[in-house]
Design a protein around this motif. Structure first.
Motif, PDB file in Angstrom:
ATOM      1  N   ALA B 234       0.799  -1.226   0.000  1.00  0.00           N
ATOM      2  CA  ALA B 234       0.000   0.000   0.000  1.00  0.00           C
ATOM      3  C   ALA B 234       0.841   1.289   0.000  1.00  0.00           C
ATOM      4  CB  ALA B 234      -0.955  -0.010   1.183  1.00  0.00           C
ATOM      5  N   THR B 236       3.349   2.096  -1.610  1.00  0.00           N
ATOM      6  CA  THR B 236       3.774   2.512  -2.948  1.00  0.00           C
ATOM      7  C   THR B 236       2.761   3.494  -3.537  1.00  0.00           C
ATOM      8  OG1 THR B 236       2.668   0.597  -3.949  1.00  0.00           O
ATOM      9  CG2 THR B 236       4.984   0.349  -3.417  1.00  0.00           C
ATOM     10  N   SER B 237       1.477   3.214  -3.329  1.00  0.00           N
ATOM     11  CA  SER B 237       0.440   4.108  -3.846  1.00  0.00           C
ATOM     12  C   SER B 237       0.347   5.384  -3.019  1.00  0.00           C
ATOM     13  CB  SER B 237      -0.918   3.401  -3.838  1.00  0.00           C
ATOM     14  OG  SER B 237      -0.918   2.317  -4.722  1.00  0.00           O
ATOM     15  N   THR B 262      -2.155  -3.167  -8.875  1.00  0.00           N
ATOM     16  CA  THR B 262      -2.706  -2.563  -7.661  1.00  0.00           C
ATOM     17  C   THR B 262      -2.038  -1.237  -7.337  1.00  0.00           C
ATOM     18  OG1 THR B 262      -1.660  -4.552  -6.800  1.00  0.00           O
ATOM     19  CG2 THR B 262      -3.824  -4.035  -5.973  1.00  0.00           C
ATOM     20  N   PHE B 263      -0.750  -1.140  -7.618  1.00  0.00           N
ATOM     21  CA  PHE B 263      -0.035   0.115  -7.376  1.00  0.00           C
ATOM     22  C   PHE B 263      -0.661   1.241  -8.191  1.00  0.00           C
ATOM     23  CE2 PHE B 263       3.370   2.713  -9.488  1.00  0.00           C
ATOM     24  CZ  PHE B 263       3.489   3.657  -8.484  1.00  0.00           C
ATOM     25  N   ASP B 265      -3.688   1.315  -9.658  1.00  0.00           N
ATOM     26  CA  ASP B 265      -5.084   1.540  -9.273  1.00  0.00           C
ATOM     27  C   ASP B 265      -5.182   2.282  -7.946  1.00  0.00           C
ATOM     28  OD1 ASP B 265      -5.726   0.188 -11.541  1.00  0.00           O
ATOM     29  OD2 ASP B 265      -6.176  -1.711 -10.546  1.00  0.00           O
ATOM     30  N   GLY B 266      -4.356   1.860  -6.977  1.00  0.00           N
ATOM     31  CA  GLY B 266      -4.408   2.460  -5.647  1.00  0.00           C
ATOM     32  C   GLY B 266      -3.999   3.915  -5.648  1.00  0.00           C
TER      33      GLY B 266
END
Lengths: 291, 387
Positions: B234, B236-237, B262-263, B265-266
């Motif tokens: 998390a 990273t985002s 995910t990176f 998108d987050g």
């Protein structure tokens, strides 16, 4: 340089408000039962992850948030009914250990449902940062601050102006006498878990756009929230918020001017010092002996 | 009537007599190659171990359908460690003593791998790890190999890219996890060698929700030209979001730890322009036809996604490479005695895998160089391969 200082303060207030909002939940349950609910951080996690799933299922954002918080309240009530109530006669320490177990269980269950990946919720009102002097703040931070303020005001009203709230205060003061006075202390306990889960759930959806959300998100937020509650004086929701802001700002200033490596350490040491000087926290009850 | 029966019996006997030696001969030749794997199929590292198990099972089945290796099928034994180092050791002992395997693949995490190295070395069984840690192959251990890139390779690749853009003064932020720390150590160790200057070295704690204070400090570091974040999950985002919130314009680098959708998108759009080194699998479709890994990577992707109906991950790629490095070694060796197979794995030269092109030596039991990474940049919410 002063722009930097302002930015550090903004960063501190942002995270501090999150800590405070989580901390309030600790205070509520403590009030009703002297129990520290270590599953408080998991309420935050369930609300955040639940809302991402509901949102992904195509629900409007507001509905997803409301349902996500509702699910969290149900989990809170279930936790009380299934784990705490059956052990009601046990000592406070036993109940605290049960909440530790519950938090591990909830994390494990969440991992089965949502997996290990992190997810995010979109900010409530856009991601365009707001300039504030030389500093910038995420709009979502204002939501957290506002949500925290409203929660605390409503809680104060609840305690001061409703029978249930007064019953809760009486139970906090002395459960045995409260029972003799005809207060259903078991209902009070159940209500306190519902309110704590509600607050945790609100914190979860408010914070998720900033912190993102994943099964372990509640661990650190829970710990910091607990620190906030202790610092402000356990049992005083207003104190928890102030405590959260102090922890957050201290962390940010340490990271900014000293070293980010010592950020957490400085915050924890500060809490220790405060507790040595003022064992009941900054705004703790001046109560005398508990017998 | 009875004559016919006699004839039938005779024919029967003849058939048996002719086939008997053939049958036993075939049975001798078909002595299976015993492959053992211990993977974190469940537990916290399941998102790594799951694709690894799928990949190994998929390709072992394919190899066996095609007649095995030199006519010998592969007998695969997989144990689930749940990501626990202690379990890993138990299962590796079982693989060696009970299952009597010829080769071991596994150790999804560095912890599991390190826990079994002593046992594997003592027993003398060729072992290919699927974990990232550099300490697995440095210093070199006789029987231990690995396929995933190390953090050092990633850092080196990032430094190459920075230098190519004339950026030498780097502001570093890292988290407090094992990956973060290893990455930071490599940045600090490698910087002087590569002519880079680390002008800021900030960290954040586990579970931190905001890093604007650290970024503000990095922003005012003297002469800072580029920003590098070493982290995973998390944060990273969060870093990307805070970076944009502060309106920073420094070239923004992250590591292969951020190489997941995910990176992007987050980060809610804040990941645009972030550069990072990634394995070829991440950008299979963008690889030019001339790229040496194009064929291997797209074949693996197609086979995996057709079979499991889920997108590939780079973790499965590590298992693909490990399996085929072993298979090729056994083919070259023509037998499975452990020392020969070990020596042949060590002689792996120019093996084209999902993670890169492997050339192992007695002093290099990984065999990848920074070229095996591809620099990608986030563009329009997706990975864009850089030339």
């Amino acid at each position: 340089m002063s722009a930097d200082l302002l930015q550090f303060l903004v960063a501190g207030v942002t995270v501090g408000a999150c800590y405070g909002l989580v901390g309030v939940g600790f205070s509520i349950i403590y009030n009703a039962s002297q129990v520290i609910n270590f599953a408080q951080g998991e309420f935050v996690m369930i609300a955040g992850l639940g809302t991402t799933s509901l949102l992904a299922a195509g629900m409007p954002y507001a509905v997803a948030i409301a349902l996500g918080v509702l699910i969290t309240v149900l989990v809170g009530v279930a936790l009380e009914a299934l784990a705490i109530a059956p052990a009601r006669q046990s000592s406070v320490v036993t109940l605290i250990i049960i909440t530790v177990g519950a938090s591990i269980f909830l994390r494990g269950a969440a991992e089965l449902v949502w997996g290990r990946n992190f997810r995010s919720l979109p900010p409530f009102s856009g991601a365009e940062p707001i300039a504030l002097g030389g500093a910038v703040i995420q709009p979502q931070s204002l939501w957290v601050l506002g949500g925290t303020a409203i929660s605390v005001v409503l809680l104060s009203l609840f305690f001061a102006a409703t029978r249930s709230g007064k019953a809760m205060l009486a139970t906090a003061c002395n459960p045995n006498v409260a029972l003799l006075l005809g207060i259903d202390t078991r209902a009070v306990l159940r209500l306190s878990f519902a309110i704590a889960a509600l607050l945790g759930g609100i914190a979860g959806v408010l914070i998720a756009p900033i912190s993102l959300t994943y099964t372990d998100v509640g661990v650190m937020l829970g710990l910091k929230g607990f620190c906030a509650a202790i610092l402000g004086g356990l049992g005083n929701p207003f104190g928890a918020v102030v405590g959260g802001l102090i922890v957050g700002v201290t962390e940010a200033l340490t990271a900014g001017y000293l070293s980010s490596a010592y950020k957490d350490a400085v915050a924890f040491v500060m809490i220790l010092v405060v507790l040595i000087v003022m064992p009941r926290g900054l705004f703790g009850a001046k109560a005398g002996e508990r017998v | 009537m009875s004559g016919k029966t006699l004839l039938a019996a005779l024919r029967h006997f003849a058939v048996i007599a002719i086939l008997w030696p053939l049958a036993t001969g075939a049975a001798l030749a078909a002595e299976p190659i015993r492959l053992g794997a211990f993977l974190a199929v469940t537990g916290k590292a399941a998102f790594l171990g799951g694709p690894e198990k799928n990949t190994i099972e998929l390709y072992v089945a394919k190899i066996n359908e095609a007649g095995g290796i030199d006519g010998r099928p592969i007998a695969l034994t997989v144990y689930d460690t749940g990501g626990q180092a202690k379990e890993a050791l138990t299962y590796v002992k079982r693989l060696i003593e009970q299952d009597k395997v010829d080769v071991i693949i596994g150790g999804t995490s560095t912890g599991e791998t390190m826990a079994v190295i002593k046992t594997v070395e003592e027993a003398g069984v060729p072992f290919v790890s699927l974990a990232g840690g550099q300490e697995i192959v440095e210093p070199v251990k006789r029987w231990v190999f690995k396929t995933p890139h190390t953090d050092r390779l990633a850092v080196d690749k990032i430094f190459y890219d920075m230098k190519a853009r004339g950026l030498t003064r780097v502001g570093l932020l890292s988290g407090s996890g094992g990956f973060d720390k290893s990455c930071r150590d490599n940045v600090l160790a490698l910087a002087p060698e590569r002519g880079m200057v680390i002008v800021a070295d900030e960290t954040h704690g586990a579970g931190d929700t905001d890093v604007t204070a650290q970024l503000t400090k990095i922003r005012s570091a003297p002469g800072v030209q580029a920003f590098l974040y070493c982290g995973f999950g998390a944060p990273t985002s969060i870093v990307a979001k805070n970076f944009r919130q502060l309106g920073l314009t420094l070239p923004h680098y992250q590591t292969h730890g951020s190489a997941s959708k995910t990176f992007i998108d987050g980060a809610e759009g804040a990941a645009e322009g972030v550069r990072l080194p990634a394995a070829a699998l991440l950008v299979v479709d963008q690889l030019p036809p001339s790229h040496p890994q194009k064929q291997v990577a797209s074949a693996y992707r197609d086979a995996y996604e057709a079979r499991f109906k889920e997108p590939i991950s780079t973790f499965g790629g590590h298992a693909y490479d490990a399996l085929f490095i072993v298979v090729e070694a056994i083919k070259r060796a023509g037998r499975t005695d452990k020392e020969t197979v070990r020596a042949e794995i060590e002689r792996t030269t120019g093996f084209i895998g999902a993670d890169g092109i492997f050339t192992m030596t007695p002093t290099d039991h990984l065999g990848l160089d920074p070229e095996s990474f591809i620099m990608v940049e986030v563009k329009d919410g997706n990975w864009k391969m850089l030339q």
